[in-house]
Design a protein around this motif. Structure first.
Motif, short mmCIF file in Angstrom:
data_model
loop_
_atom_site.label_atom_id
_atom_site.label_comp_id
_atom_site.label_asym_id
_atom_site.label_seq_id
_atom_site.Cartn_x
_atom_site.Cartn_y
_atom_site.Cartn_z
N ALA A 3 0.82 -0.70 -0.08
CA ALA A 3 -0.14 0.28 -0.15
C ALA A 3 0.96 1.18 0.26
N LYS A 4 0.56 2.56 -0.68
CA LYS A 4 1.11 3.64 -1.21
C LYS A 4 1.18 4.51 0.88
N ASN A 5 2.17 5.15 0.67
CA ASN A 5 2.27 5.27 1.87
C ASN A 5 2.37 7.42 1.61
N ASP A 6 1.11 8.21 2.19
CA ASP A 6 0.84 9.28 1.84
C ASP A 6 2.29 9.93 2.20
N TYR A 148 13.96 7.15 -7.93
CA TYR A 148 15.02 6.41 -7.45
C TYR A 148 14.77 6.02 -6.08
N LEU A 149 14.07 7.52 -5.03
CA LEU A 149 13.99 7.43 -3.53
C LEU A 149 12.22 6.29 -2.93
N PHE A 150 11.82 5.78 -4.15
CA PHE A 150 10.81 4.97 -4.08
C PHE A 150 10.66 3.62 -4.53
N SER A 151 9.92 3.14 -3.79
CA SER A 151 9.82 1.28 -5.05
C SER A 151 8.32 0.30 -4.89
N SER A 152 8.67 -0.15 -5.69
CA SER A 152 7.41 -1.56 -5.03
C SER A 152 7.24 -2.48 -3.95
N ARG A 153 8.07 -1.36 -3.07
CA ARG A 153 7.94 -2.22 -2.14
C ARG A 153 7.86 -1.30 -0.86
N ASP A 154 7.94 0.09 -1.49
CA ASP A 154 8.17 1.11 -0.24
C ASP A 154 7.24 2.60 -1.67
N PRO A 155 6.09 2.12 -1.40
CA PRO A 155 5.63 3.20 -3.11
C PRO A 155 4.48 4.46 -1.94
N VAL A 156 4.53 5.43 -2.49
CA VAL A 156 4.67 6.41 -2.22
C VAL A 156 3.14 7.13 -3.30
N ARG A 157 3.07 8.23 -2.18
CA ARG A 157 1.91 8.73 -2.74
C ARG A 157 1.40 10.41 -2.39
N GLU A 190 2.40 7.68 -6.98
CA GLU A 190 0.74 9.05 -7.33
C GLU A 190 1.58 9.66 -7.13
N ILE A 191 0.54 10.97 -7.60
CA ILE A 191 0.00 12.52 -6.88
C ILE A 191 -1.46 12.55 -7.62
#
Length: 303
Positions: A3-6, A148-157, A190-191
């Motif tokens: 799950a993406k981290n906000d 660079y900073l995120f990945s499928s293991r550490d996704p971002v929104r 994700e934005i």
């Protein structure tokens, strides 16, 4: 994919020896904790006013507050604690001895993108105004930084994007140029599409049209970060600024040791540094780590 981290993003810039974008990425679940410690340092130092790196030129309250904040955010920039203790400067000194406090192991996850347009946008032609050039290079740096900073293991929104005041840009930030043209984002980035995604009000809480107090503090922290990194690369105006570059210089040194060493670091994938320039109409990219070997070891004093 997890799950993406906000995250909320805070942006500031510097125009000394290039156009430097600084993007501070703060995990929403850590924001209040970070702000509490920033406020505690501000209270300890007794400096309630806006702070900016360029205004620091000697020892005093501004220097002590910047020193405390930079020490603190370095701890929050850990990707993991690895059960290794980290102590940050509180802003208080007992005699000649600075006071340090143990930082909780949960104080992690903050990230920072440093992106430099080497030629200050002078080669960017056929743009309607200077701010559109800034928006374009910001978009390029943001995309590369997120990848660079995120990945499928550490996704971002990204849930909010804060810019430091629209007045000095001459107009409000163009969401279409900054976000809607952000093509090719990987699945783990994700934005948000909310109407209030971008806030470009002032970063001084005393201003009539200021952002929320908490966001003003984080914009000021972004200012200190970009200034300290720039100083670590040798672009600074006085000895006080050079001393405050010690945190950034330490990170740059770790980065220069190479990917293998960084993978074992508590600061793995928590910051990135790169620059771009136009050559015959095409964007060229390189890491700013190359500058560290030629400039940070023999820093130039800007006067």
């Amino acid at each position: 994919m997890n799950a993406k981290n906000d995250y909320e993003l805070y942006h500031d810039e510097s125009i000394i020896e290039g156009y430097w974008h600084g993007m501070l990425l703060v995990p929403c679940e850590r924001k209040a904790y970070l702000l509490n410690l920033l406020d505690a340092a501000r209270t300890t130092v007794s400096h309630p006013y806006k702070i900016s790196f360029k205004e620091i030129n000697r020892p005093g309250k501004k220097y002590d507050l910047a020193n405390a904040w930079l020490s603190l955010v370095l701890g929050f920039m850990r990707s993991q604690s690895k059960s290794i203790k980290y102590h940050y400067f509180t802003g208080r000194s007992t005699g000649a001895e600075p006071d340090y406090q143990l930082l909780d192991e949960q104080a992690i996850g903050v990230k920072f993108v440093l992106f430099r347009e080497r030629e200050k946008h002078v080669d960017m032609l056929n743009y309607p105004d200077e701010t559109s050039k800034v928006e374009t290079s910001f978009r390029i740096g943001l995309k590369g930084g997120l990848h660079y900073l995120f990945s499928s293991r550490d996704p971002v929104r990204i849930t909010r994007i804060h810019f430091d005041g629209y007045l000095h840009q001459g107009r409000h930030i163009d969401r279409q140029r900054v976000v809607d043209r952000l093509n090719g984002l990987r699945d783990y980035c994700e934005i948000a599409t909310t109407p209030d995604l971008i806030d470009d009000r002032a970063s001084d809480p005393r201003s009539k049209d200021a952002q929320d107090y908490a966001d003003c503090q984080l914009l000021q922290l972004t200012d200190l970060l970009i200034g300290s990194f720039r100083a670590a690369f040798g672009f600074y105006s006085n000895e006080a600024q050079w001393k405050l570059a010690k945190y950034a210089h330490w990170l740059i040194h770790k980065y220069a040791e190479g990917p293998a060493r960084m993978r074992n670091s508590r600061w793995n994938h928590t910051f990135c540094m790169s620059q771009c320039y136009l050559e015959q109409g095409s964007w060229q990219f390189e890491t700013i780590e190359l500058l560290e070997k030629t400039q940070a070891s023999q820093p130039s004093l800007l006067v």
